[in-house]
Design a protein around this motif. Sequence first.
Motif, PDB file in Angstrom:
ATOM      1  N   VAL A  45       0.840  -1.195   0.000  1.00 19.91           N
ATOM      2  CA  VAL A  45       0.000   0.000   0.000  1.00 19.91           C
ATOM      3  C   VAL A  45       0.876   1.246   0.000  1.00 19.91           C
ATOM      4  N   ARG A  46       1.921   1.251   0.817  1.00 22.24           N
ATOM      5  CA  ARG A  46       2.814   2.422   0.875  1.00 22.24           C
ATOM      6  C   ARG A  46       3.568   2.614  -0.444  1.00 22.24           C
ATOM      7  N   PHE A  47       4.026   1.497  -1.012  1.00 20.89           N
ATOM      8  CA  PHE A  47       4.744   1.590  -2.285  1.00 20.89           C
ATOM      9  C   PHE A  47       3.835   2.128  -3.400  1.00 20.89           C
ATOM     10  N   LEU A  48       2.587   1.667  -3.438  1.00 24.00           N
ATOM     11  CA  LEU A  48       1.670   2.123  -4.472  1.00 24.00           C
ATOM     12  C   LEU A  48       1.383   3.615  -4.364  1.00 24.00           C
ATOM     13  N   GLU A  49       1.268   4.122  -3.150  1.00 25.51           N
ATOM     14  CA  GLU A  49       1.028   5.552  -2.960  1.00 25.51           C
ATOM     15  C   GLU A  49       2.154   6.375  -3.562  1.00 25.51           C
ATOM     16  N   ILE A  50       3.369   5.908  -3.391  1.00 24.04           N
ATOM     17  CA  ILE A  50       4.518   6.618  -3.966  1.00 24.04           C
ATOM     18  C   ILE A  50       4.558   6.441  -5.484  1.00 24.04           C
ATOM     19  N   ALA A  51       4.318   5.216  -5.951  1.00 22.20           N
ATOM     20  CA  ALA A  51       4.364   4.947  -7.390  1.00 22.20           C
ATOM     21  C   ALA A  51       3.320   5.753  -8.143  1.00 22.20           C
ATOM     22  N   LYS A  52       2.150   6.013  -7.523  1.00 26.59           N
ATOM     23  CA  LYS A  52       1.102   6.797  -8.179  1.00 26.59           C
ATOM     24  C   LYS A  52       1.583   8.198  -8.518  1.00 26.59           C
TER      25      LYS A  52
END
Length: 208
Positions: free
Chosen positions: A35-42
């Motif tokens: 979840v944290r990685f996806l927030e940054i990748a977005k």
Amino acid sequence: MNDNELTSRSLDDLARLARAGEREAERVFFDDLRVRFLEIAKRRVREEDREDLVQDALGIVLAKYRRTESPSLLPWGLTILRNVIGNYYQRRATREREQSLEERTEKGREAQVPALEILEQRAAQERVERVLAAMESLARRHPRCGQLFRRLLESLQLGGGAREISRRAMAWLRGDLDGATENSLYVALHRCRQQLRRALHDLEGARP
């Protein structure tokens, strides 16, 4: 340990439990990290590539988190994600440069072909003009040669094979030059060709 208890733990606590063999702790740890990685990748990667990059980063974390000596796993994991994203942009830049080079090369080839054709056409036209000018010069000095070449050109315009063109021209010339034999006409034609070559050479030598 139930999910409520696990989800209340920090990432470092979850990692510690996972290292100790708690499989549910490892699952919650990677769910949270995803979840944290996806927030940054977005914020940094186009949508169609986000999931793949996040999964790549999580795979590296999975392979190394049990052995890392980092005191806090979140900064360490985010560093891995940044490196994965950085590599992604490097690959994109390389592909774009290669594609751009291929496109420029292809466009250059496409532009070159018409240019070469134009140059070849001009060169061919110039050669024809030089030969015609040499014929005119030769005809003024040797009218018989002028007559021979004129008949050959007229027969050439009617088309056909080389032998047909030659025979047709010779038939006309025998009518023009009463009493001329075919053999004498071929001899005269051979001499006129030699004189034409000299006239063409002289004409090209006089070009600036």
